[in-house]
Design an enzyme around this catalytic site. Sequence first.
Site, PDB file in Angstrom:
ATOM      1  N   HIS A 132     -23.599 -22.986  15.277  1.00 13.68           N
ATOM      2  CA  HIS A 132     -22.391 -22.729  16.550  1.00 13.68           C
ATOM      3  C   HIS A 132     -21.719 -21.237  15.664  1.00 13.68           C
ATOM      4  O   HIS A 132     -21.577 -21.769  14.728  1.00 13.68           O
ATOM      5  CB  HIS A 132     -21.046 -24.248  16.662  1.00 13.68           C
ATOM      6  CG  HIS A 132     -20.585 -24.140  16.910  1.00 13.68           C
ATOM      7  ND1 HIS A 132     -19.219 -23.533  17.543  1.00 13.68           N
ATOM      8  CD2 HIS A 132     -20.269 -24.861  18.802  1.00 13.68           C
ATOM      9  CE1 HIS A 132     -18.601 -23.510  18.809  1.00 13.68           C
ATOM     10  NE2 HIS A 132     -19.178 -24.536  19.129  1.00 13.68           N
ATOM     11  N   ASP A 209     -20.379 -28.213   8.740  1.00 10.60           N
ATOM     12  CA  ASP A 209     -19.563 -28.745   9.947  1.00 10.60           C
ATOM     13  C   ASP A 209     -19.632 -29.951  10.698  1.00 10.60           C
ATOM     14  O   ASP A 209     -20.877 -30.234  11.048  1.00 10.60           O
ATOM     15  CB  ASP A 209     -19.902 -27.963  10.845  1.00 10.60           C
ATOM     16  CG  ASP A 209     -19.894 -27.589  11.777  1.00 10.60           C
ATOM     17  OD1 ASP A 209     -18.613 -29.286  12.402  1.00 10.60           O
ATOM     18  OD2 ASP A 209     -20.266 -26.541  12.671  1.00 10.60           O
ATOM     19  N   GLN A 212     -20.623 -31.914  15.405  1.00  8.16           N
ATOM     20  CA  GLN A 212     -21.991 -33.099  16.030  1.00  8.16           C
ATOM     21  C   GLN A 212     -22.167 -34.077  14.921  1.00  8.16           C
ATOM     22  O   GLN A 212     -23.005 -35.036  15.957  1.00  8.16           O
ATOM     23  CB  GLN A 212     -22.290 -32.093  16.581  1.00  8.16           C
ATOM     24  CG  GLN A 212     -22.256 -31.416  17.708  1.00  8.16           C
ATOM     25  CD  GLN A 212     -21.724 -31.849  18.466  1.00  8.16           C
ATOM     26  OE1 GLN A 212     -22.472 -32.651  19.251  1.00  8.16           O
ATOM     27  NE2 GLN A 212     -20.788 -30.277  19.689  1.00  8.16           N
ATOM     28  N   LYS A 235     -14.412 -34.775  20.156  1.00  8.63           N
ATOM     29  CA  LYS A 235     -15.613 -34.943  20.005  1.00  8.63           C
ATOM     30  C   LYS A 235     -16.271 -36.129  19.555  1.00  8.63           C
ATOM     31  O   LYS A 235     -16.735 -36.750  19.650  1.00  8.63           O
ATOM     32  CB  LYS A 235     -16.517 -34.030  19.410  1.00  8.63           C
ATOM     33  CG  LYS A 235     -16.665 -33.177  19.817  1.00  8.63           C
ATOM     34  CD  LYS A 235     -17.681 -32.274  19.132  1.00  8.63           C
ATOM     35  CE  LYS A 235     -17.153 -30.186  19.425  1.00  8.63           C
ATOM     36  NZ  LYS A 235     -17.736 -29.347  20.644  1.00  8.63           N
ATOM     37  N   CYS A 373     -22.588 -21.358  22.590  1.00  8.56           N
ATOM     38  CA  CYS A 373     -21.924 -21.038  21.695  1.00  8.56           C
ATOM     39  C   CYS A 373     -23.044 -21.085  19.888  1.00  8.56           C
ATOM     40  O   CYS A 373     -22.477 -21.021  19.120  1.00  8.56           O
ATOM     41  CB  CYS A 373     -21.166 -21.248  21.062  1.00  8.56           C
ATOM     42  SG  CYS A 373     -19.383 -21.652  22.125  1.00  8.56           S
TER      43      CYS A 373
HETATM   44  C1  LIG Z   1     -21.856 -28.264  15.539  1.00  8.96           C
HETATM   45  C2  LIG Z   1     -20.310 -27.768  16.572  1.00  8.96           C
HETATM   46  N1  LIG Z   1     -19.096 -26.416  15.094  1.00  8.96           N
HETATM   47  C3  LIG Z   1     -18.115 -26.353  15.997  1.00  8.96           C
HETATM   48  C4  LIG Z   1     -17.514 -26.568  17.050  1.00  8.96           C
HETATM   49  C5  LIG Z   1     -15.884 -26.246  17.223  1.00  8.96           C
HETATM   50  O1  LIG Z   1     -15.998 -27.253  17.721  1.00  8.96           O
HETATM   51  P1  LIG Z   1     -13.800 -26.884  18.717  1.00  8.96           P
HETATM   52  O2  LIG Z   1     -13.825 -26.378  19.156  1.00  8.96           O
HETATM   53  O3  LIG Z   1     -13.530 -28.322  18.687  1.00  8.96           O
HETATM   54  O4  LIG Z   1     -13.413 -26.166  16.874  1.00  8.96           O
HETATM   55  C6  LIG Z   1     -18.220 -26.598  17.579  1.00  8.96           C
HETATM   56  C7  LIG Z   1     -18.431 -27.740  19.497  1.00  8.96           C
HETATM   57  O5  LIG Z   1     -18.744 -27.438  20.260  1.00  8.96           O
HETATM   58  C8  LIG Z   1     -20.450 -27.298  17.255  1.00  8.96           C
HETATM   59  O6  LIG Z   1     -20.459 -28.647  18.392  1.00  8.96           O
END
Ligand SMILES: Cc1ncc(COP(=O)(O)O)c(C=O)c1O
Length: 415
Positions: A132, A209, A212, A235, A373
């Site tokens: 992401h 990270d 998900q 999430k 993203c």
């Molecule tokens: C794999 C992953 N990393 C990071 C993020 C970023 O999360 P946030 O926007 O809640 O900080 C997301 C959000 O869709 C994600 O799917």
Amino acid sequence: MSTLPKEVTAGIDVERLREDFPVLKQTVHGKPLVYLDSAATAQKPVHVVDAIRHFHEVDCANIHRGVHELSQRSTAAYEETRAKVKRFLNAKSKSELIFVRGTTEGINLVTSSWGRKNVNQGDEIIISAMEHHSNIVPWQMLCEEKGATLRVIPMNDRGELLLDEYEKLLNPRTKMVAFAHVSNALGTINPARRIIEMAHRAGALALVDGAQATPHAKVDVQALDADFYTFSGHKVFGPTGIGVLYGKTKLLNAMPPYQGGGDMIKVVTFAKTTYADLPYKFEAGTPNIAGGIGLGAALDYVNRIGIEQISAYEHQLLEYGTLALSAIPGLRLIGTAREKAAVLSFVMEGIHPHDIGTVLDKQGIAVRTGHHCAQPVMEFFNVPATTRASLAFYNTFGEIDALVAGIKKVKEVFA
Ligand SMILES: Cc1ncc(COP(=O)(O)O)c(C=O)c1O
């Protein structure tokens, strides 16, 4: 296509659980809402909404600094969430858990604090091809500032990381390996334990990270031996604006504060400030108290259902959806890893994802279209965007049938 019988739903009474999500009961454009966008944000059960309302109606006060009853209650409720997160991630200690705005801030905290202190000219950071943007850009910014190099673990056409190639990237200059536990664009579940082990063998640290992964599978930061692990509350059925960064005590203790301000200090004089102990050293200013309390309620809710049950049920939904979508002529699934969670990304011959999303919306079906993203993932698969249906335990087999019927409608419209 008929729905599967109840007994195969892995011990989850979906219809009963859906009662906890008032938002799911509405109609959209005259059709029952089919919410297939939980990877963007999950819906919130009434328990979370009630906990936030209770805070505002009954306990509302600032935390950590008040002797009065309301402040004591607010502090206790907020700090109780830290204890819940400790159990949720199996962290060793509550002091290893820092409240942040979400995964994005968790990663930025590490790049700003750990990165600025530990990464130097000529060092290398490894990320993966399926990250992401929030696990790409902060590392790029750090590398630019420090004259370090960003390396990328490649993937195959199924959307699986190539660990042999990863092995070749590791070297004594590697300082950090940062990767998604589960990919938001592809659904791939990465072999986190193995990736971390390989990083450690090369003398590097590993950041996971978990945005998900946490809604779909049991996470154990000690079993993973992750150095940092971060996720977003929204999430995992909690509110927006709250998330967690886990870090090993030794690392966090050696890191400078991320932001300065109230609550993160021991003593302030104009000559010198001494900082608070963990985790408060990293929590400057009034935090998202309501969000923290809401996150606690969300984790309680997930625990009551059981994350293993959630995983098993979603796996059935995913298999059912994969078979159903694969049978549609002209539809290509993007992301077909052998280990996958909760995501059905696809493209359709001759129809732009944005048009697919618009026609599905008219049928009450909420999916996400775009690059999610993860522009480098789109580039790799040579598509401008995908349509992504993402699942949670409150989705039903009937909703997958509705998606399939919706896609057939899309084909009719653009025939
Ligand atoms: C794999 C992953 N990393 C990071 C993020 C970023 O999360 P946030 O926007 O809640 O900080 C997301 C959000 O869709 C994600 O799917």
